[in-house]
Design a protein around this motif. Structure first.
Motif, PDB file in Angstrom:
ATOM      1  N   ASN A   1      -0.465 156.799 -17.141  1.00  0.00           N
ATOM      2  CA  ASN A   1      -1.781 156.618 -17.751  1.00  0.00           C
ATOM      3  C   ASN A   1      -1.594 156.028 -19.146  1.00  0.00           C
ATOM      4  O   ASN A   1      -0.492 156.016 -19.682  1.00  0.00           O
ATOM      5  CB  ASN A   1      -2.511 157.956 -17.841  1.00  0.00           C
ATOM      6  N   ASN A   2      -2.677 155.570 -19.725  1.00  0.00           N
ATOM      7  CA  ASN A   2      -2.630 155.030 -21.088  1.00  0.00           C
ATOM      8  C   ASN A   2      -1.521 153.988 -21.248  1.00  0.00           C
ATOM      9  O   ASN A   2      -0.663 154.104 -22.115  1.00  0.00           O
ATOM     10  CB  ASN A   2      -2.459 156.152 -22.116  1.00  0.00           C
ATOM     11  N   ILE A   3      -1.563 152.976 -20.408  1.00  0.00           N
ATOM     12  CA  ILE A   3      -0.523 151.943 -20.431  1.00  0.00           C
ATOM     13  C   ILE A   3      -0.821 150.836 -21.441  1.00  0.00           C
ATOM     14  O   ILE A   3      -0.065 149.884 -21.553  1.00  0.00           O
ATOM     15  CB  ILE A   3      -0.296 151.339 -19.030  1.00  0.00           C
ATOM     16  N   ASP A   4      -1.915 150.996 -22.186  1.00  0.00           N
ATOM     17  CA  ASP A   4      -2.309 149.957 -23.143  1.00  0.00           C
ATOM     18  C   ASP A   4      -1.211 149.634 -24.157  1.00  0.00           C
ATOM     19  O   ASP A   4      -1.002 148.478 -24.500  1.00  0.00           O
ATOM     20  CB  ASP A   4      -3.588 150.349 -23.877  1.00  0.00           C
ATOM     21  N   ILE A   5      -0.504 150.642 -24.619  1.00  0.00           N
ATOM     22  CA  ILE A   5       0.565 150.412 -25.605  1.00  0.00           C
ATOM     23  C   ILE A   5       1.672 149.569 -24.982  1.00  0.00           C
ATOM     24  O   ILE A   5       2.168 148.625 -25.604  1.00  0.00           O
ATOM     25  CB  ILE A   5       1.118 151.746 -26.143  1.00  0.00           C
TER      26      ILE A   5
ATOM     27  N   ASN B   1      -1.553 156.206 -10.259  1.00  0.00           N
ATOM     28  CA  ASN B   1      -1.682 157.381 -11.128  1.00  0.00           C
ATOM     29  C   ASN B   1      -0.341 158.000 -11.513  1.00  0.00           C
ATOM     30  O   ASN B   1      -0.235 159.199 -11.741  1.00  0.00           O
ATOM     31  CB  ASN B   1      -2.601 158.437 -10.496  1.00  0.00           C
TER      32      ASN B   1
ATOM     33  N   LYS C   1       0.504 146.004 -24.594  1.00  0.00           N
ATOM     34  CA  LYS C   1       0.529 145.308 -25.889  1.00  0.00           C
ATOM     35  C   LYS C   1       1.952 144.907 -26.254  1.00  0.00           C
ATOM     36  O   LYS C   1       2.172 143.812 -26.775  1.00  0.00           O
ATOM     37  CB  LYS C   1      -0.084 146.185 -26.985  1.00  0.00           C
TER      38      LYS C   1
ATOM     39  N   ASN D   1       0.170 152.546 -12.829  1.00  0.00           N
ATOM     40  CA  ASN D   1      -1.131 153.015 -13.288  1.00  0.00           C
ATOM     41  C   ASN D   1      -2.100 153.171 -12.121  1.00  0.00           C
ATOM     42  O   ASN D   1      -2.800 154.185 -12.029  1.00  0.00           O
ATOM     43  CB  ASN D   1      -1.676 152.045 -14.337  1.00  0.00           C
TER      44      ASN D   1
END
Length: 117
Positions: free
Chosen positions: A90-94, A87, A97, A84
């Motif tokens: 991206n959007n590594i939140d999933i 770059n 979690k 991340n």
């Protein structure tokens, strides 16, 4: 007795590996033998060590392999955060979690197995 394929944490970690493969397929091609390979190997190690530990002689060995799975999961966490920052992802939140969920499941299984020692 149940086998590793009956464990929810093994099933969840197998799904996790698929997601890591999908995300890492978008990394730059020059990372094929670097971060891409490293993150995939660490991710595969999570369910693999659960499976290996479950097939061992006793609960102490199983717990040891569960701890190895936790270590591999922490490796993936570090590597996905690095991807991340570079770059590559991206959007590594999933993914983060999923890591948190699997860590909780592993820790719960470790407590459960240890309570039977």
């Amino acid at each position: 007795m149940k086998t590793h394929v009956d464990l929810d944490v093994w099933k969840k970690s197998m799904d996790f590996v698929e997601n890591i493969y999908k995300i890492s397929s978008t990394f730059p091609k020059e990372e094929m033998y670097g971060l891409t390979s490293q993150i995939r190997r660490a991710a595969v190690s999570v369910p693999s060590n659960i499976a290996e530990g479950a097939s061992r002689q006793g609960p102490k060995e199983f717990v040891q392999f569960l701890y190895i799975s936790l270590g591999s999961l922490s490796e993936v966490e570090t590597q996905i955060m690095l991807a991340n920052r570079l770059n590559f992802a991206n959007n590594i939140d999933i993914i983060l979690k999923e890591i948190t969920t699997i860590k909780k499941m592993l820790n719960g299984l470790i407590r459960n197995v240890k309570s039977k020692l």
